[in-house]
Design a protein around this motif. Structure first.
Motif, PDB file in Angstrom:
ATOM      1  N   ILE A   8      41.641  39.822  28.447  1.00 26.71           N
ATOM      2  CA  ILE A   8      41.713  41.029  27.778  1.00 26.71           C
ATOM      3  C   ILE A   8      41.346  40.651  26.303  1.00 26.71           C
ATOM      4  O   ILE A   8      41.855  39.973  25.500  1.00 26.71           O
ATOM      5  N   ARG A   9      40.255  41.098  25.937  1.00 25.61           N
ATOM      6  CA  ARG A   9      39.547  40.859  24.573  1.00 25.61           C
ATOM      7  C   ARG A   9      38.447  42.094  24.623  1.00 25.61           C
ATOM      8  O   ARG A   9      37.373  42.143  25.118  1.00 25.61           O
ATOM      9  N   THR A  10      38.871  43.075  23.760  1.00 28.24           N
ATOM     10  CA  THR A  10      38.126  44.517  23.944  1.00 28.24           C
ATOM     11  C   THR A  10      36.929  44.562  23.071  1.00 28.24           C
ATOM     12  O   THR A  10      35.955  45.384  23.363  1.00 28.24           O
ATOM     13  N   LEU A  80      41.787  53.879  35.234  1.00 27.33           N
ATOM     14  CA  LEU A  80      41.905  52.833  34.754  1.00 27.33           C
ATOM     15  C   LEU A  80      43.441  51.890  35.379  1.00 27.33           C
ATOM     16  O   LEU A  80      43.558  50.838  36.038  1.00 27.33           O
ATOM     17  N   ARG A  81      44.352  52.797  35.037  1.00 24.46           N
ATOM     18  CA  ARG A  81      45.738  52.217  35.332  1.00 24.46           C
ATOM     19  C   ARG A  81      45.894  52.170  36.919  1.00 24.46           C
ATOM     20  O   ARG A  81      46.551  51.037  37.542  1.00 24.46           O
ATOM     21  N   LYS A  82      45.148  52.835  37.939  1.00 19.91           N
ATOM     22  CA  LYS A  82      44.928  52.838  39.170  1.00 19.91           C
ATOM     23  C   LYS A  82      44.168  51.398  39.686  1.00 19.91           C
ATOM     24  O   LYS A  82      44.568  50.673  40.305  1.00 19.91           O
ATOM     25  N   ASN A  83      43.263  51.376  39.010  1.00 25.52           N
ATOM     26  CA  ASN A  83      42.316  50.067  39.026  1.00 25.52           C
ATOM     27  C   ASN A  83      43.223  48.768  38.789  1.00 25.52           C
ATOM     28  O   ASN A  83      43.297  47.995  39.617  1.00 25.52           O
ATOM     29  N   LEU A  84      43.737  48.835  37.756  1.00 22.32           N
ATOM     30  CA  LEU A  84      44.764  47.602  37.272  1.00 22.32           C
ATOM     31  C   LEU A  84      45.939  47.392  38.244  1.00 22.32           C
ATOM     32  O   LEU A  84      46.150  46.261  38.534  1.00 22.32           O
ATOM     33  N   ASP A  85      46.296  48.493  38.625  1.00 24.92           N
ATOM     34  CA  ASP A  85      47.651  48.282  39.441  1.00 24.92           C
ATOM     35  C   ASP A  85      47.260  47.867  40.869  1.00 24.92           C
ATOM     36  O   ASP A  85      48.110  47.227  41.466  1.00 24.92           O
ATOM     37  N   TRP A 103      48.802  47.561  25.170  1.00 24.80           N
ATOM     38  CA  TRP A 103      48.847  48.728  26.129  1.00 24.80           C
ATOM     39  C   TRP A 103      48.278  48.423  27.423  1.00 24.80           C
ATOM     40  O   TRP A 103      48.509  48.813  28.144  1.00 24.80           O
ATOM     41  N   LEU A 104      47.012  47.531  27.514  1.00 23.23           N
ATOM     42  CA  LEU A 104      46.463  47.352  28.610  1.00 23.23           C
ATOM     43  C   LEU A 104      47.184  45.994  29.235  1.00 23.23           C
ATOM     44  O   LEU A 104      47.473  46.231  30.440  1.00 23.23           O
ATOM     45  N   VAL A 105      47.710  45.189  28.786  1.00 24.20           N
ATOM     46  CA  VAL A 105      48.605  43.979  29.232  1.00 24.20           C
ATOM     47  C   VAL A 105      49.514  44.736  30.104  1.00 24.20           C
ATOM     48  O   VAL A 105      49.733  44.294  31.333  1.00 24.20           O
ATOM     49  N   ARG A 106      50.570  45.587  29.659  1.00 25.62           N
ATOM     50  CA  ARG A 106      51.578  46.174  30.329  1.00 25.62           C
ATOM     51  C   ARG A 106      51.142  46.739  31.729  1.00 25.62           C
ATOM     52  O   ARG A 106      52.113  47.187  32.406  1.00 25.62           O
ATOM     53  N   GLN A 107      49.822  47.169  32.020  1.00 25.65           N
ATOM     54  CA  GLN A 107      49.286  47.835  33.130  1.00 25.65           C
ATOM     55  C   GLN A 107      49.060  46.838  34.129  1.00 25.65           C
ATOM     56  O   GLN A 107      48.325  47.142  35.258  1.00 25.65           O
TER      57      GLN A 107
END
Length: 340
Positions: A8-10, A80-85, A103-107
């Motif tokens: 994660i490096r946006t 995005l949440r579905k993709n990461l899940d 915020w991204l890590v937690r997903q």
């Protein structure tokens, strides 16, 4: 055995360039590494250039935050949440340690690694990692990223940073022009017009034409005014990052303010001179396999004479490198404030 790793490096452009050597290290030291990378949509080209990156996952946080609760944004965030899940990783590595990256890590699903509270720019972010690492804050960004990746994945890195940009540079013929980046994200980074004109004159003495980069209408206007009446200068239209990278790869030299494109030029292995005025090169010096000079300091801009000297050195080293090491460049660095 495949080891699935999510980076994660946006953003931003320069920070992403600084991340590339750590990706090369991972690919070299972790057998079977499958590296995915979450990145801001406007910069998605950068991780895609690295041959070790398996998949680029774009996020539009910069665009979404303007209309966070709109129906369109909620739908995009849900996708995005579905993709990461649906994904499972062995290692989730947050290279930013900011609340926006948390915020991204937690997903995500996987063992979450990041900086400890003394190492993170936003200490609160460290509370959301399963494994926390100490990395000295006051050191060059490339080294800092390499150290964090090595600590998270259990190896010791060595050697000069490899930016993994051979797919862009291979086969490119260097042409007699210099790339100029006279604009930056903030006006307090701008360098005086008279100083630029002295640099332009010296580059012309070396037989080089000028290609000026700009990323917005205001930057285009500024660049156009800067080279008004100069028949050997061209202000390039706005291009995507891949085309900008090709222009940089073919240049004899690049001279620019402290901007992401200046750092990209250095990473591409072109002789590059960075002018620092409102930022410090202590943490973000230019890094690359060719000559680099990171001149100036916050509140202490380099003089035109300092930059002219660096231009002469850069071109001399580049000529020597091509004579002594065909296809390569002599690595030389100058970092720090000018001594005027």
């Amino acid at each position: 055995m495949t080891k699935k790793i999510l980076i994660i490096r946006t953003s931003s452009l320069g920070d992403l360039v600084h991340m590339l050597p750590a990706v090369s290290d991972i690919a070299r030291h972790v057998p079977g590494a499958q590296i995915d990378w979450i990145v801001e949509e406007n910069f998605a080209e950068i991780p895609s250039w690295h041959p070790a990156v398996h998949e680029v996952i774009p996020v539009a946080h910069r665009r979404w935050r303007k209309h966070w609760w709109s129906a369109e944004t909620r739908k995009a965030r849900a996708a995005l949440r579905k993709n990461l899940d649906a994904r499972r990783y062995d290692i989730v590595l947050d290279m930013q340690a900011l609340m926006k990256s948390v915020w991204l890590v937690r997903q995500t699903h996987g063992t979450r690694h990041g900086l400890d509270r003394r190492s993170a720019r936003e200490p609160l972010a460290s509370f959301f990692y399963d494994v926390k690492h100490t990395v000295n804050f006051w050191q060059p960004a490339v080294k800092r990223q390499r150290e964090l990746a090595a600590a998270a994945l259990g190896y010791t890195y060595d050697g000069e940073p490899d930016f993994g940009l051979h797919g862009i540079t291979d086969g490119v013929q260097v042409q007699p022009y210099a790339v100029i980046m006279p604009s930056a994200s903030r006006d307090d980074k701008l360098w005086p017009q008279e100083a630029w004109h002295k640099v332009f004159g010296r580059l012309h003495e070396h037989g080089l034409d000028l290609k000026l980069l700009s990323g917005s209408p205001s930057e285009t206007e500024r660049a156009t005014q800067l080279v008004a009446g100069n028949s050997r200068a061209l202000v390039l239209p706005r291009m995507d990052l891949s085309n900008v990278a090709k222009v940089l790869a073919g240049a004899r030299i690049m001279v620019g303010l402290d901007s992401g494109l200046t750092h990209l030029s250095a990473g591409l292995g072109r002789p590059t001179i960075g002018i620092y005025k409102a930022s410090t090169p202590v943490r973000t010096p230019l890094e690359g396999p060719a000559y680099t000079a990171s001149l100036g300091e916050r509140g202490n801009e380099p003089s035109a004479e300092t930059v002219l000297s660096a231009v002469d050195q850069a071109l001399a080293f580049d000529e020597s490198a091509h004579a002594d090491f065909p296809g390569g460049n002599a690595p030389t660095k100058a970092v720090g404030p000018p001594f005027d």
